[in-house]
Design a protein around this motif. Structure first.
Motif, PDB file in Angstrom:
ATOM      1  N   LEU A   1       0.829  -1.203   0.000  1.00  0.00           N
ATOM      2  CA  LEU A   1       0.000   0.000   0.000  1.00  0.00           C
ATOM      3  C   LEU A   1       0.869   1.260   0.000  1.00  0.00           C
ATOM      4  CD1 LEU A   1      -2.795  -1.023   2.544  1.00  0.00           C
ATOM      5  CD2 LEU A   1      -2.965  -0.917   0.051  1.00  0.00           C
ATOM      6  N   ALA A   2       1.939   1.239   0.788  1.00  0.00           N
ATOM      7  CA  ALA A   2       2.846   2.390   0.827  1.00  0.00           C
ATOM      8  C   ALA A   2       3.506   2.608  -0.529  1.00  0.00           C
ATOM      9  CB  ALA A   2       3.906   2.187   1.905  1.00  0.00           C
ATOM     10  N   MET A   3       3.893   1.525  -1.198  1.00  0.00           N
ATOM     11  CA  MET A   3       4.507   1.655  -2.523  1.00  0.00           C
ATOM     12  C   MET A   3       3.523   2.214  -3.545  1.00  0.00           C
ATOM     13  SD  MET A   3       6.933  -1.720  -2.825  1.00  0.00           S
ATOM     14  CE  MET A   3       8.393  -1.910  -1.786  1.00  0.00           C
ATOM     15  N   LEU A   4       2.259   1.859  -3.397  1.00  0.00           N
ATOM     16  CA  LEU A   4       1.233   2.369  -4.298  1.00  0.00           C
ATOM     17  C   LEU A   4       1.131   3.893  -4.191  1.00  0.00           C
ATOM     18  CD1 LEU A   4      -0.982   1.329  -6.279  1.00  0.00           C
ATOM     19  CD2 LEU A   4      -2.563   1.432  -4.348  1.00  0.00           C
ATOM     20  N   VAL A   5       1.115   4.389  -2.966  1.00  0.00           N
ATOM     21  CA  VAL A   5       1.072   5.839  -2.750  1.00  0.00           C
ATOM     22  C   VAL A   5       2.381   6.483  -3.196  1.00  0.00           C
ATOM     23  CG1 VAL A   5       0.861   7.657  -1.011  1.00  0.00           C
ATOM     24  CG2 VAL A   5      -0.568   5.613  -0.852  1.00  0.00           C
ATOM     25  N   ALA A   6       3.492   5.832  -2.879  1.00  0.00           N
ATOM     26  CA  ALA A   6       4.812   6.385  -3.199  1.00  0.00           C
ATOM     27  C   ALA A   6       5.017   6.538  -4.698  1.00  0.00           C
ATOM     28  CB  ALA A   6       5.904   5.498  -2.609  1.00  0.00           C
ATOM     29  N   LEU A   7       4.474   5.624  -5.483  1.00  0.00           N
ATOM     30  CA  LEU A   7       4.651   5.678  -6.940  1.00  0.00           C
ATOM     31  C   LEU A   7       4.135   6.997  -7.499  1.00  0.00           C
ATOM     32  CD1 LEU A   7       5.496   4.236  -9.536  1.00  0.00           C
ATOM     33  CD2 LEU A   7       3.202   3.249  -9.647  1.00  0.00           C
TER      34      LEU A   7
ATOM     35  N   ARG B   1      -1.469   7.254 -14.226  1.00  0.00           N
ATOM     36  CA  ARG B   1      -2.865   7.653 -14.420  1.00  0.00           C
ATOM     37  C   ARG B   1      -3.832   6.587 -13.928  1.00  0.00           C
ATOM     38  NH1 ARG B   1      -1.348   9.621 -20.394  1.00  0.00           N
ATOM     39  NH2 ARG B   1      -0.179  11.486 -19.796  1.00  0.00           N
ATOM     40  N   TRP B   2      -3.412   5.316 -14.051  1.00  0.00           N
ATOM     41  CA  TRP B   2      -4.240   4.239 -13.516  1.00  0.00           C
ATOM     42  C   TRP B   2      -4.058   4.087 -12.012  1.00  0.00           C
ATOM     43  CZ3 TRP B   2      -8.056   2.064 -16.137  1.00  0.00           C
ATOM     44  CH2 TRP B   2      -8.027   2.117 -17.524  1.00  0.00           C
ATOM     45  N   VAL B   3      -2.853   4.317 -11.542  1.00  0.00           N
ATOM     46  CA  VAL B   3      -2.559   4.123 -10.123  1.00  0.00           C
ATOM     47  C   VAL B   3      -3.090   5.266  -9.266  1.00  0.00           C
ATOM     48  CG1 VAL B   3      -0.656   4.031  -8.441  1.00  0.00           C
ATOM     49  CG2 VAL B   3      -0.558   2.645 -10.509  1.00  0.00           C
ATOM     50  N   ALA B   4      -3.157   6.483  -9.830  1.00  0.00           N
ATOM     51  CA  ALA B   4      -3.554   7.661  -9.046  1.00  0.00           C
ATOM     52  C   ALA B   4      -4.888   7.465  -8.314  1.00  0.00           C
ATOM     53  CB  ALA B   4      -3.592   8.898  -9.930  1.00  0.00           C
ATOM     54  N   PRO B   5      -5.964   6.970  -8.970  1.00  0.00           N
ATOM     55  CA  PRO B   5      -7.215   6.759  -8.224  1.00  0.00           C
ATOM     56  C   PRO B   5      -7.063   5.756  -7.082  1.00  0.00           C
ATOM     57  CG  PRO B   5      -7.607   6.663 -10.591  1.00  0.00           C
ATOM     58  CD  PRO B   5      -6.120   6.648 -10.395  1.00  0.00           C
ATOM     59  N   LEU B   6      -6.313   4.674  -7.324  1.00  0.00           N
ATOM     60  CA  LEU B   6      -6.091   3.688  -6.256  1.00  0.00           C
ATOM     61  C   LEU B   6      -5.286   4.296  -5.116  1.00  0.00           C
ATOM     62  CD1 LEU B   6      -5.249   0.503  -8.387  1.00  0.00           C
ATOM     63  CD2 LEU B   6      -7.393   1.046  -7.229  1.00  0.00           C
ATOM     64  N   SER B   7      -4.271   5.074  -5.479  1.00  0.00           N
ATOM     65  CA  SER B   7      -3.456   5.741  -4.466  1.00  0.00           C
ATOM     66  C   SER B   7      -4.306   6.674  -3.615  1.00  0.00           C
ATOM     67  CB  SER B   7      -2.328   6.516  -5.147  1.00  0.00           C
ATOM     68  OG  SER B   7      -1.573   7.239  -4.203  1.00  0.00           O
TER      69      SER B   7
ATOM     70  N   PHE C   1     -17.780   7.076  -1.196  1.00  0.00           N
ATOM     71  CA  PHE C   1     -17.831   8.532  -1.058  1.00  0.00           C
ATOM     72  C   PHE C   1     -16.570   9.181  -1.631  1.00  0.00           C
ATOM     73  CE2 PHE C   1     -16.235  11.958   1.789  1.00  0.00           C
ATOM     74  CZ  PHE C   1     -17.111  12.973   1.404  1.00  0.00           C
ATOM     75  N   SER C   2     -15.420   8.619  -1.309  1.00  0.00           N
ATOM     76  CA  SER C   2     -14.157   9.209  -1.753  1.00  0.00           C
ATOM     77  C   SER C   2     -13.958   9.063  -3.250  1.00  0.00           C
ATOM     78  CB  SER C   2     -12.992   8.567  -0.997  1.00  0.00           C
ATOM     79  OG  SER C   2     -13.115   8.815   0.386  1.00  0.00           O
ATOM     80  N   ALA C   3     -14.422   7.963  -3.826  1.00  0.00           N
ATOM     81  CA  ALA C   3     -14.312   7.793  -5.276  1.00  0.00           C
ATOM     82  C   ALA C   3     -15.092   8.886  -6.002  1.00  0.00           C
ATOM     83  CB  ALA C   3     -14.821   6.413  -5.678  1.00  0.00           C
ATOM     84  N   ALA C   4     -16.270   9.212  -5.498  1.00  0.00           N
ATOM     85  CA  ALA C   4     -17.059  10.284  -6.110  1.00  0.00           C
ATOM     86  C   ALA C   4     -16.353  11.630  -5.969  1.00  0.00           C
ATOM     87  CB  ALA C   4     -18.442  10.336  -5.461  1.00  0.00           C
TER      88      ALA C   4
ATOM     89  N   ALA D   1      -3.373  12.135  -0.326  1.00  0.00           N
ATOM     90  CA  ALA D   1      -4.591  12.187  -1.140  1.00  0.00           C
ATOM     91  C   ALA D   1      -4.539  13.329  -2.144  1.00  0.00           C
ATOM     92  CB  ALA D   1      -5.815  12.325  -0.235  1.00  0.00           C
ATOM     93  N   THR D   2      -4.130  14.517  -1.708  1.00  0.00           N
ATOM     94  CA  THR D   2      -4.084  15.656  -2.641  1.00  0.00           C
ATOM     95  C   THR D   2      -3.006  15.460  -3.700  1.00  0.00           C
ATOM     96  OG1 THR D   2      -2.678  16.853  -1.050  1.00  0.00           O
ATOM     97  CG2 THR D   2      -5.038  17.317  -1.006  1.00  0.00           C
ATOM     98  N   SER D   3      -1.947  14.728  -3.385  1.00  0.00           N
ATOM     99  CA  SER D   3      -0.919  14.428  -4.388  1.00  0.00           C
ATOM    100  C   SER D   3      -1.466  13.494  -5.459  1.00  0.00           C
ATOM    101  CB  SER D   3       0.312  13.807  -3.724  1.00  0.00           C
ATOM    102  OG  SER D   3       0.937  14.713  -2.844  1.00  0.00           O
ATOM    103  N   ALA D   4      -2.300  12.537  -5.059  1.00  0.00           N
ATOM    104  CA  ALA D   4      -2.909  11.638  -6.044  1.00  0.00           C
ATOM    105  C   ALA D   4      -3.828  12.414  -6.984  1.00  0.00           C
ATOM    106  CB  ALA D   4      -3.694  10.538  -5.330  1.00  0.00           C
ATOM    107  N   VAL D   5      -4.584  13.366  -6.427  1.00  0.00           N
ATOM    108  CA  VAL D   5      -5.428  14.223  -7.269  1.00  0.00           C
ATOM    109  C   VAL D   5      -4.559  15.043  -8.220  1.00  0.00           C
ATOM    110  CG1 VAL D   5      -7.006  16.195  -7.251  1.00  0.00           C
ATOM    111  CG2 VAL D   5      -7.309  14.339  -5.608  1.00  0.00           C
ATOM    112  N   ALA D   6      -3.434  15.569  -7.703  1.00  0.00           N
ATOM    113  CA  ALA D   6      -2.523  16.360  -8.539  1.00  0.00           C
ATOM    114  C   ALA D   6      -1.953  15.517  -9.674  1.00  0.00           C
ATOM    115  CB  ALA D   6      -1.398  16.940  -7.677  1.00  0.00           C
ATOM    116  N   ALA D   7      -1.614  14.256  -9.384  1.00  0.00           N
ATOM    117  CA  ALA D   7      -1.059  13.384 -10.426  1.00  0.00           C
ATOM    118  C   ALA D   7      -2.081  13.139 -11.531  1.00  0.00           C
ATOM    119  CB  ALA D   7      -0.611  12.064  -9.811  1.00  0.00           C
ATOM    120  N   ALA D   8      -3.344  12.902 -11.147  1.00  0.00           N
ATOM    121  CA  ALA D   8      -4.383  12.678 -12.156  1.00  0.00           C
ATOM    122  C   ALA D   8      -4.693  13.958 -12.927  1.00  0.00           C
ATOM    123  CB  ALA D   8      -5.648  12.149 -11.484  1.00  0.00           C
TER     124      ALA D   8
END
Length: 522
Positions: free
Chosen positions: A64-70, A404-410, A497-500, A384-391
């Motif tokens: 999970l940490a690697m997913l966010v770190a990517l 782009r695929w990992v950002a929503p999961l992250s 909720f968070s996905a929306a 979370a805000t970094s994942a939004v920034a990546a997307a």
């Protein structure tokens, strides 16, 4: 008075930074920040929650940490600058989101204060006068402030000295847990512990998920983002940052999993009369070392209990100086803090501000020190805000499509990191984060705003809704809340909720970026 640094100001100061950090220096920074004092207790708490299944909990936490770190490393490689985790929300979603995150990052300096407090508290074994009435005494406070100044001094004279000192501290503090694993396993390898006392999963397979949250497994691996905030001082961020962060996580998980196995095999049968939940030590590895007649190892463990949080604090002081410097770049602090010292390449004014904030945090004001321990959770919002920034920003590079695929999961994983921190922490930290909304408006009113107010609200409203929604579900949920929403329905509700909100956030971000580019082209 306008406090936002101009592009020329920012560029001039950014060029003063020294690009001296290579792969091993970045890896040591990440590893040192992950492995603090938590390793002394995390194996016992995980075993109490999940039994032998806790071994898999550590592996899951690493993935999970690697997913966010990517996501973080791809953003940093594409946009390398000091304190990048504070800058990306501004680029992607505008000043309201940046204001909330900036405030959260400034408050999260409390995590470093909590570590230096822990360092002094461990010293009370030899100097009991450092603690009185359940908290630091005034001599203890003076020592905590003195240690903070010492850590800042080693950060004061340049990133190369910082890297060398951190490498030495990392080797010193890592040798003790590695030695502990080797000696405890050598003292008795009892494979039947994986099947006796209720089996491999004595409390069910869901207990492995519970260990991630309630046993603190997921928070033990926090800190992997530190090299990302040093991207502006990396020799080759695109080449080294990705492998350094993932290597740091991998090594830390290997160490934590080894400690978990050693603990499971070393606990005597007499302590397991009531199962793994009945295991309770005040100093887990120290007491186990004494039980197998390794008295000298016990003394090393007590000494490392001082060194480990001290090493994490040393890294944290340096990293937070870059984040505070980035706050000045965002316009959330006066331009005076934007300056980088030409000789050392260090944002010394930002470093001095952090020392001041930490000094306030260590003062023994009532239950203040109890609050300080929860403030580090505010930094989880950055994931979370970094994942939004990546997307939103779609960083270029060889892994751009994957990101782009990992950002929503992250983003969803980061949201669960926040939710799993329990109501006990969230009922303090999330309202504090929401206080960043009026703060950002105050900064805007002082002349630092360039985005129209209505557009600022439109682009950043999703963050306010997300924080308020998480706080509401936490109050009703099973992680320290009222329990009206039981597990796993509360976690499922958070994910839906968070996905929306993620879809909303990315759409708002792309509109913000498009309008910002249009404005810049005129």
């Amino acid at each position: 008075m306008a406090i936002r640094g101009t592009p020329d100001d920012v560029g001039r100061e950014e060029r003063k930074l020294r690009r001296h950090l290579g792969f091993w220096a970045l890896t040591a920074v990440g590893f040192s920040d992950i492995v603090g004092s938590g390793w002394l207790f995390s194996a016992m708490y995980a075993a109490q929650t999940a039994g032998p299944l806790s071994i898999l909990s550590w592996l899951a936490a690493g993935l999970l940490a690697m997913l966010v770190a990517l996501v973080l490393v791809e953003l940093a490689a594409g946009m390398p600058e000091a304190g990048g985790t504070v800058r990306w929300p501004l680029y992607a979603n505008g000043p309201l989101v940046a204001g909330v995150i900036s405030w959260a990052v400034l408050l999260s300096v409390g995590a470093n204060a909590a570590e230096v407090i822990a360092t002094v508290q461990y010293l009370t074994r030899w100097f009991p006068e450092l603690r009185a009435h359940g908290r630091l005494s005034w001599p203890g406070v003076a020592l905590a402030v003195g240690l903070t100044v010492v850590f800042a001094t080693f950060n004061w004279f340049g990133v190369r000295l910082f890297a060398r000192v951190n490498t030495l501290v990392t080797v010193a503090k890592t040798s003790v847990p590695v030695l502990t694993v080797a000696l405890l396993l050598a003292s008795g390898f009892h494979a039947h512990r994986l099947t006796d006392h209720g089996g491999f999963a004595p409390y069910g397979w869901s207990a492995g998920l519970a260990a991630l949250s309630t046993a603190g497994v997921i928070y033990a691996v926090n800190g992997f983002q530190s090299p990302v905030d040093l991207a502006g001082e990396a020799r080759d961020p695109r080449r080294h940052l990705h492998t350094a962060v993932l290597t740091a996580i991998g090594l830390a998980i290997l160490l934590y999993a080894g400690l978990q196995v050693a603990f499971l095999f070393a606990v005597p049968d007499s302590a397991l009369v009531h199962g793994w939940r009945g295991v309770d030590f005040t100093s887990p590895f120290g007491q186990l070392a004494l039980l197998v007649n390794l008295h000298w190892l016990a003394m090393l463990l007590y000494a490392d209990a001082v060194v480990s949080p001290g090493g994490a604090t040393f890294v944290g002081v340096g990293i937070n100086a870059r984040r505070t410097y980035a706050l000045a770049k965002n316009g959330m602090l006066p331009r005076w803090f934007l300056r980088v010292h030409a000789g050392s390449g260090i944002p010394r004014r930002a470093l001095a501000l952090n020392v001041g904030v930490m000094t306030v945090y260590v003062l023994p004001f009532g239950t203040w020190q109890d609050v300080v321990g929860t403030l580090g959770n505010l930094f989880l919002l950055v994931y979370a805000t970094s994942a939004v920034a990546a997307a939103t920003l779609r960083p270029a590079g060889p892994r751009a499509g994957l990101v782009r695929w990992v950002a929503p999961l992250s983003y969803l994983v980061a949201t669960l990191f926040v939710y799993w921190s329990t109501w006990h922490r969230l009922h303090l930290t999330l309202p504090l984060a929401l206080a960043g909304v009026p703060l950002s408006w105050l900064v805007r009113a002082s002349g630092g705003g360039t985005v129209p107010f209505r557009r600022e609200i439109r682009d950043g409203a999703w963050l306010v809704v997300w924080l308020a929604g998480l706080l509401s579900v936490s109050a009703l949920g099973s992680f320290g809340g009222s329990g009206l929403l039981r597990q796993p329905y509360d976690t499922f509700a958070v994910v839906v909720f968070s996905a929306a909100v993620f879809v909303w956030a990315v759409r708002s971000g792309r509109r913000h970026v498009a309008e910002a580019r249009l404005t810049a082209s005129r």
